[in-house]
Design a protein around this motif. Structure first.
Motif, PDB file in Angstrom:
ATOM      1  N   ASP A  91       0.842  -1.187   0.000  1.00  9.37           N
ATOM      2  CA  ASP A  91       0.000   0.000   0.000  1.00  9.37           C
ATOM      3  C   ASP A  91       0.884   1.246   0.000  1.00  9.37           C
ATOM      4  OD1 ASP A  91       0.909   0.407   2.603  1.00  9.37           O
ATOM      5  OD2 ASP A  91      -0.961  -0.199   3.554  1.00  9.37           O
TER       6      ASP A  91
ATOM      7  N   TYR B 116      -6.081   5.111 -11.999  1.00 11.18           N
ATOM      8  CA  TYR B 116      -4.883   5.938 -11.799  1.00 11.18           C
ATOM      9  C   TYR B 116      -5.306   7.337 -11.372  1.00 11.18           C
ATOM     10  CZ  TYR B 116      -5.639   7.844 -16.576  1.00 11.18           C
ATOM     11  OH  TYR B 116      -6.158   8.433 -17.707  1.00 11.18           O
ATOM     12  N   THR B 117      -4.436   8.016 -10.662  1.00 14.94           N
ATOM     13  CA  THR B 117      -4.824   9.259 -10.014  1.00 14.94           C
ATOM     14  C   THR B 117      -5.094  10.401 -10.984  1.00 14.94           C
ATOM     15  OG1 THR B 117      -2.512   9.924  -9.693  1.00 14.94           O
ATOM     16  CG2 THR B 117      -3.552   8.678  -7.918  1.00 14.94           C
TER      17      THR B 117
ATOM     18  N   CYS C 256     -12.338   7.045 -12.458  1.00 12.52           N
ATOM     19  CA  CYS C 256     -11.791   6.821 -11.106  1.00 12.52           C
ATOM     20  C   CYS C 256     -12.356   7.776 -10.062  1.00 12.52           C
ATOM     21  CB  CYS C 256     -10.272   6.880 -11.140  1.00 12.52           C
ATOM     22  SG  CYS C 256      -9.545   5.682 -12.281  1.00 12.52           S
TER      23      CYS C 256
ATOM     24  N   PHE D 115      -8.063   0.600  -4.054  1.00  5.79           N
ATOM     25  CA  PHE D 115      -7.745   1.145  -5.370  1.00  5.79           C
ATOM     26  C   PHE D 115      -6.374   0.614  -5.777  1.00  5.79           C
ATOM     27  CE2 PHE D 115      -5.638   4.512  -7.828  1.00  5.79           C
ATOM     28  CZ  PHE D 115      -6.596   4.891  -8.752  1.00  5.79           C
TER      29      PHE D 115
ATOM     30  N   SER E 283      -3.410   0.825  -8.563  1.00  4.34           N
ATOM     31  CA  SER E 283      -2.949   1.708  -9.628  1.00  4.34           C
ATOM     32  C   SER E 283      -2.494   0.933 -10.869  1.00  4.34           C
ATOM     33  CB  SER E 283      -1.783   2.571  -9.128  1.00  4.34           C
ATOM     34  OG  SER E 283      -1.265   3.354 -10.197  1.00  4.34           O
TER      35      SER E 283
ATOM     36  N   ASP F  38       2.013   7.284 -10.117  1.00  5.19           N
ATOM     37  CA  ASP F  38       1.298   7.151  -8.839  1.00  5.19           C
ATOM     38  C   ASP F  38       2.258   6.703  -7.742  1.00  5.19           C
ATOM     39  OD1 ASP F  38      -1.025   7.949 -10.020  1.00  5.19           O
ATOM     40  OD2 ASP F  38      -1.873   5.939 -10.212  1.00  5.19           O
TER      41      ASP F  38
ATOM     42  N   LEU G  59      -0.639   8.654  -4.114  1.00  2.00           N
ATOM     43  CA  LEU G  59      -1.765   7.762  -3.850  1.00  2.00           C
ATOM     44  C   LEU G  59      -2.405   8.040  -2.495  1.00  2.00           C
ATOM     45  CD1 LEU G  59      -0.308   4.402  -5.207  1.00  2.00           C
ATOM     46  CD2 LEU G  59      -2.280   5.632  -6.140  1.00  2.00           C
TER      47      LEU G  59
ATOM     48  N   MET H 167      -6.357   9.233  -2.076  1.00  2.00           N
ATOM     49  CA  MET H 167      -7.354   8.491  -1.312  1.00  2.00           C
ATOM     50  C   MET H 167      -7.960   9.357  -0.213  1.00  2.00           C
ATOM     51  SD  MET H 167      -7.734   5.442  -2.554  1.00  2.00           S
ATOM     52  CE  MET H 167      -7.528   6.249  -4.134  1.00  2.00           C
TER      53      MET H 167
ATOM     54  N   ALA I  80      -4.880   2.543  -1.217  1.00  2.40           N
ATOM     55  CA  ALA I  80      -4.423   2.336  -2.586  1.00  2.40           C
ATOM     56  C   ALA I  80      -3.209   1.415  -2.572  1.00  2.40           C
ATOM     57  CB  ALA I  80      -4.066   3.666  -3.240  1.00  2.40           C
TER      58      ALA I  80
ATOM     59  N   ARG J  97       0.084  -0.197  -4.899  1.00  2.00           N
ATOM     60  CA  ARG J  97       0.952   0.200  -6.015  1.00  2.00           C
ATOM     61  C   ARG J  97       1.798  -0.994  -6.465  1.00  2.00           C
ATOM     62  NH1 ARG J  97       6.303   2.888  -6.222  1.00  2.00           N
ATOM     63  NH2 ARG J  97       6.393   4.131  -8.148  1.00  2.00           N
TER      64      ARG J  97
END
Length: 202
Positions: free
Chosen positions: A52, A74-75, A81, A106, A108, A114, A119, A123, A132, A134
């Motif tokens: 995370d 993705y952010t 999203c 979430f 990515s 990200d 991230l 969030m 989130a 990764r």
């Protein structure tokens, strides 16, 4: 007469032998139907093991006792999203006290941009309880195969710019960590809240 009625019941239930099984098969209630696609028993998207934004490795077992809503994005996504995350925040509100038993996860599809810091801030802008994950590029390839995920980098008009095409649906797991539902994008908070509430009731 009773015997004849019993035989009709058995026939209607496709020959299920035990009395308990007959009752279970024939006594479906409105609470057992879902707006999402019921994929109970699917042989894919069973779990993940990813870091995370705090560097802690996460799996579904970390969220036992909660309904887990997993989706990929993705952010810098302009629409899907943020809309999904905003709906999840609304669903959590609609669930009332049970909202604490909903976990948004979430994942990515753009680990290049990200970063953990990005991230975490993203969030928190929706709900501080959302997390989130990764994946590395290699982990993302494996996840895409396991979760039947589509994603693709699309180069932008200016040098170095790009967007990410990706699947917009989400996976929902019950409090025991079992994959149960596939939620199509655009269902709306009310329909999703009803499905999640049904999973929380067991």
């Amino acid at each position: 007469m009773r015997k004849r009625n019993a035989l009709k019941l058995i026939a209607a239930c496709a020959g299920i032998s035990s009395a308990a099984a007959i009752l279970n098969a024939c006594s479906k209630t409105p609470e057992q139907s879902f707006q999402s696609v019921d994929i109970t028993g699917a042989e894919y998207a069973r779990d993940f093991r990813l870091p995370d934004f705090d560097g802690r490795e996460r799996t579904l077992a970390d969220f036992k006792g909660k309904a887990v809503f997993v989706f990929f994005g993705y952010t810098q996504c302009p629409d899907v999203c943020p809309t999904t995350l905003a709906e999840l925040a609304e669903i959590k509100r609609q669930l009332g006290p049970d909202g604490a038993r909903l976990q948004a996860v979430f994942i990515s599809v753009d680990p290049e941009r990200d970063t953990p810091e990005v991230l975490k801030a993203y969030m928190a802008s929706f709900d501080p309880g959302f997390i989130a994950l990764r994946p590395t590029p290699e982990q993302l390839v494996a996840l895409a195969k396991d979760f039947k995920l589509y994603y693709k980098k699309v180069e932008g008009k200016t040098p170095g710019s790009y967007t990410m095409d990706h699947s917009a649906g989400s996976y929902i797991y019950d409090p025991q960590g079992r994959l149960r539902l596939y939620a199509r994008y655009g269902m709306g908070a009310q329909a999703l809240a009803g499905d999640i509430a049904a999973l929380l009731r067991g």
